[in-house]
Design a protein around this motif. Sequence first.
Motif, PDB file in Angstrom:
ATOM      1  N   PHE A  48       0.558  -0.796   0.283  1.00 11.43           N
ATOM      2  CA  PHE A  48       0.266  -0.321   0.319  1.00 11.43           C
ATOM      3  C   PHE A  48       0.840   1.652  -0.154  1.00 11.43           C
ATOM      4  O   PHE A  48       0.753   1.969  -0.727  1.00 11.43           O
ATOM      5  CB  PHE A  48      -1.104   0.283   1.190  1.00 11.43           C
ATOM      6  CG  PHE A  48      -2.332   0.723   0.915  1.00 11.43           C
ATOM      7  CD1 PHE A  48      -3.362   0.806   0.586  1.00 11.43           C
ATOM      8  CD2 PHE A  48      -2.008   2.514   2.112  1.00 11.43           C
ATOM      9  CE1 PHE A  48      -3.929   1.634   0.668  1.00 11.43           C
ATOM     10  CE2 PHE A  48      -3.024   3.333   1.265  1.00 11.43           C
ATOM     11  CZ  PHE A  48      -3.797   3.031   1.593  1.00 11.43           C
ATOM     12  N   ILE A  55       2.396   6.125  -6.861  1.00 11.34           N
ATOM     13  CA  ILE A  55       1.004   7.400  -7.199  1.00 11.34           C
ATOM     14  C   ILE A  55       1.866   8.325  -7.107  1.00 11.34           C
ATOM     15  O   ILE A  55       1.778   9.859  -8.246  1.00 11.34           O
ATOM     16  CB  ILE A  55       0.260   7.476  -6.704  1.00 11.34           C
ATOM     17  CG1 ILE A  55      -0.386   5.556  -7.054  1.00 11.34           C
ATOM     18  CG2 ILE A  55      -1.299   7.753  -7.168  1.00 11.34           C
ATOM     19  CD1 ILE A  55      -1.520   5.550  -5.976  1.00 11.34           C
ATOM     20  N   PHE A  82     -14.101   4.339  10.558  1.00 11.60           N
ATOM     21  CA  PHE A  82     -14.134   3.565   9.366  1.00 11.60           C
ATOM     22  C   PHE A  82     -12.349   2.299   9.916  1.00 11.60           C
ATOM     23  O   PHE A  82     -12.839   1.216   9.648  1.00 11.60           O
ATOM     24  CB  PHE A  82     -13.317   4.076   8.363  1.00 11.60           C
ATOM     25  CG  PHE A  82     -12.207   3.554   7.264  1.00 11.60           C
ATOM     26  CD1 PHE A  82     -13.452   2.610   7.273  1.00 11.60           C
ATOM     27  CD2 PHE A  82     -11.441   3.940   6.348  1.00 11.60           C
ATOM     28  CE1 PHE A  82     -12.143   1.446   5.599  1.00 11.60           C
ATOM     29  CE2 PHE A  82     -11.468   3.231   5.402  1.00 11.60           C
ATOM     30  CZ  PHE A  82     -11.482   1.790   4.996  1.00 11.60           C
ATOM     31  N   CYS A 137     -13.838  12.051  -2.269  1.00  9.47           N
ATOM     32  CA  CYS A 137     -12.802  12.500  -2.766  1.00  9.47           C
ATOM     33  C   CYS A 137     -13.205  11.854  -3.760  1.00  9.47           C
ATOM     34  O   CYS A 137     -11.877  12.280  -4.510  1.00  9.47           O
ATOM     35  CB  CYS A 137     -12.350  11.700  -1.554  1.00  9.47           C
ATOM     36  SG  CYS A 137     -12.861   9.491  -1.944  1.00  9.47           S
TER      37      CYS A 137
ATOM     38  N   SER B 204     -10.465   3.712   1.754  1.00 10.22           N
ATOM     39  CA  SER B 204      -8.825   3.890   1.376  1.00 10.22           C
ATOM     40  C   SER B 204      -8.162   3.809  -0.150  1.00 10.22           C
ATOM     41  O   SER B 204      -7.080   3.373  -0.247  1.00 10.22           O
ATOM     42  CB  SER B 204      -8.623   2.081   1.796  1.00 10.22           C
ATOM     43  OG  SER B 204      -9.854   1.274   1.213  1.00 10.22           O
ATOM     44  N   GLY B 206     -10.169   6.138  -2.292  1.00  6.27           N
ATOM     45  CA  GLY B 206      -9.663   7.271  -2.123  1.00  6.27           C
ATOM     46  C   GLY B 206      -9.311   7.990  -1.631  1.00  6.27           C
ATOM     47  O   GLY B 206      -8.356   9.344  -2.283  1.00  6.27           O
ATOM     48  N   HIS B 207      -9.764   8.487  -0.495  1.00  6.19           N
ATOM     49  CA  HIS B 207      -8.335   9.060   0.522  1.00  6.19           C
ATOM     50  C   HIS B 207      -7.071   8.110   0.419  1.00  6.19           C
ATOM     51  O   HIS B 207      -6.234   8.656  -0.059  1.00  6.19           O
ATOM     52  CB  HIS B 207      -9.003   9.121   1.884  1.00  6.19           C
ATOM     53  CG  HIS B 207     -10.383   9.634   2.040  1.00  6.19           C
ATOM     54  ND1 HIS B 207      -9.915  10.745   1.417  1.00  6.19           N
ATOM     55  CD2 HIS B 207     -10.831   9.963   3.227  1.00  6.19           C
ATOM     56  CE1 HIS B 207     -10.779  12.005   2.072  1.00  6.19           C
ATOM     57  NE2 HIS B 207     -11.444  10.961   2.894  1.00  6.19           N
ATOM     58  N   GLY B 208      -7.022   6.976  -0.030  1.00 10.21           N
ATOM     59  CA  GLY B 208      -5.732   6.284   0.571  1.00 10.21           C
ATOM     60  C   GLY B 208      -4.856   6.118  -0.629  1.00 10.21           C
ATOM     61  O   GLY B 208      -3.583   6.857  -0.670  1.00 10.21           O
ATOM     62  N   LEU B 209      -5.126   6.109  -1.337  1.00  9.79           N
ATOM     63  CA  LEU B 209      -4.806   5.834  -3.528  1.00  9.79           C
ATOM     64  C   LEU B 209      -4.505   7.500  -3.854  1.00  9.79           C
ATOM     65  O   LEU B 209      -3.962   7.427  -4.196  1.00  9.79           O
ATOM     66  CB  LEU B 209      -5.096   4.233  -3.737  1.00  9.79           C
ATOM     67  CG  LEU B 209      -5.161   3.789  -2.969  1.00  9.79           C
ATOM     68  CD1 LEU B 209      -5.582   1.610  -4.540  1.00  9.79           C
ATOM     69  CD2 LEU B 209      -3.180   2.850  -3.045  1.00  9.79           C
ATOM     70  N   ASN B 210      -5.962   7.443  -4.132  1.00 12.02           N
ATOM     71  CA  ASN B 210      -6.021   8.638  -4.917  1.00 12.02           C
ATOM     72  C   ASN B 210      -5.973   9.912  -4.260  1.00 12.02           C
ATOM     73  O   ASN B 210      -5.145  10.804  -4.421  1.00 12.02           O
ATOM     74  CB  ASN B 210      -7.063   8.938  -5.538  1.00 12.02           C
ATOM     75  CG  ASN B 210      -7.621   7.501  -6.943  1.00 12.02           C
ATOM     76  OD1 ASN B 210      -6.876   7.986  -7.776  1.00 12.02           O
ATOM     77  ND2 ASN B 210      -8.691   6.914  -6.021  1.00 12.02           N
ATOM     78  N   CYS B 212      -4.005  10.496  -1.459  1.00  9.82           N
ATOM     79  CA  CYS B 212      -2.731  10.654  -1.005  1.00  9.82           C
ATOM     80  C   CYS B 212      -1.585  10.702  -1.805  1.00  9.82           C
ATOM     81  O   CYS B 212      -1.028  11.671  -2.573  1.00  9.82           O
ATOM     82  CB  CYS B 212      -2.223   9.230  -0.124  1.00  9.82           C
ATOM     83  SG  CYS B 212      -2.856   9.555   1.749  1.00  9.82           S
ATOM     84  N   THR B 223      -6.002   9.341   6.091  1.00 14.64           N
ATOM     85  CA  THR B 223      -5.661   8.108   5.633  1.00 14.64           C
ATOM     86  C   THR B 223      -5.373   7.307   7.015  1.00 14.64           C
ATOM     87  O   THR B 223      -4.570   6.391   7.826  1.00 14.64           O
ATOM     88  CB  THR B 223      -4.081   8.799   4.751  1.00 14.64           C
ATOM     89  OG1 THR B 223      -5.062   7.967   3.761  1.00 14.64           O
ATOM     90  CG2 THR B 223      -3.952   6.390   4.646  1.00 14.64           C
TER      91      THR B 223
END
Lengths: 139, 241
Positions: A48, A55, A82, A137, B204, B206-210, B212, B223
């Motif tokens: 992760f 990215i 969450f 988001c 995870s 939306g916030h975590g990958l995109n 961040c 996150t």
Amino acid sequence: MRTRGGILLANIVTGLALGFTVTNIGFGDYAELNRMFTFQDLRMLLSFAGAVVIIVCAFALLRVRRTPGRIHAGVIPGAVLFGTGWAISGGCPAIPIIQVSSGYLPALVTIGGIVVGVRLCRWAKGRRYVRIDSGSCEL
Amino acid sequence: MSTYWPWWAGAIGLAVLTVGYTLAAERSFGVSGAWDRVLHWRRERELERAEEEFEEQFADERDFAAALAKAGTDHFATLAPEMAPPAPSAPPVRSHTESPSGPPVQQPSSGLDDASRVTEVPVAEAPLAAPQRPAPLVSQAALLISIFLGGLIASLTSGRFHLRLDMGPGFRDLVTASPVGMVALLFAGGVLVGFGTRLAGGCSSGHGLNGCGRRDPVSIVATATFFGTAVAVSFLLWKVI
């Protein structure tokens, strides 16, 4: 690719890739997930975190615009709820789907819970019980 | 030895699909947002239709304004008030700063109420320019179905597919061995995940990958918080409970 067909195709390909990838990483396996969160096994954590690093670099190279997100009042309590739910059930919103596709039938109950939770949140906002503009988001 | 992918393969896989989607669709994706829109499909479909109708009206008006500008400022300065079409009403707009359940945001009416505005405002910078629309509803449903199919392909090809009525030895040892307790905790956990992700505005992916990946402060905070909480609860399950 901004056409409806193009976006639909992008979602199908991304969904297939996401399901395939997270299943092969092991996010659907509760024991693996607990080992990640308790730092007994760093493999999934590095997957992760490594993805985020790649990215960030790719977006910087491609000059993808940064998003000036507003830290609203729902971020912390929402993320705490969450995180608690993820640790207990082993499912973030995508994971119960791939758990079912891996044969874990009780994950259907988790999906039922997510359905109730998502609808409950929008209902609470509509009734003004939750006066938070949490936005999305998704851009 | 684990039968799962090594960390670097997982990192590359997640990064490639996230960057690829961003390039292809010119937006980011979020699974919790997809859930939210699909589960409220009636309301979302109404919004999509309203937006489409508005875009059609806007296209007509944009063509009209371009024709006016081309024909000459002086000549149309006196004719435009009579010729200008009625200003279109703005559609309900969903932006990432507005809750999908909240009242629709009404854009200020900016119709052609003055001939000088017609000639002074470049068409490309017209104030009615629509904001980035969320991905169509059908594509959000396709995302969720495709995740299932992708997971199915992975589990079948790796030989890990096995129909079972429990969540595996990890859940049984760390959380509960009782079937009733399992159902109750999975449901409660699901509710927390569903409510929490919509309250926080993402999950995870939306916030975590995109998020961040875009170095969005709200995504970094979210996150860190959900991951930190999951670490604390997991330690409790492992060491205490």
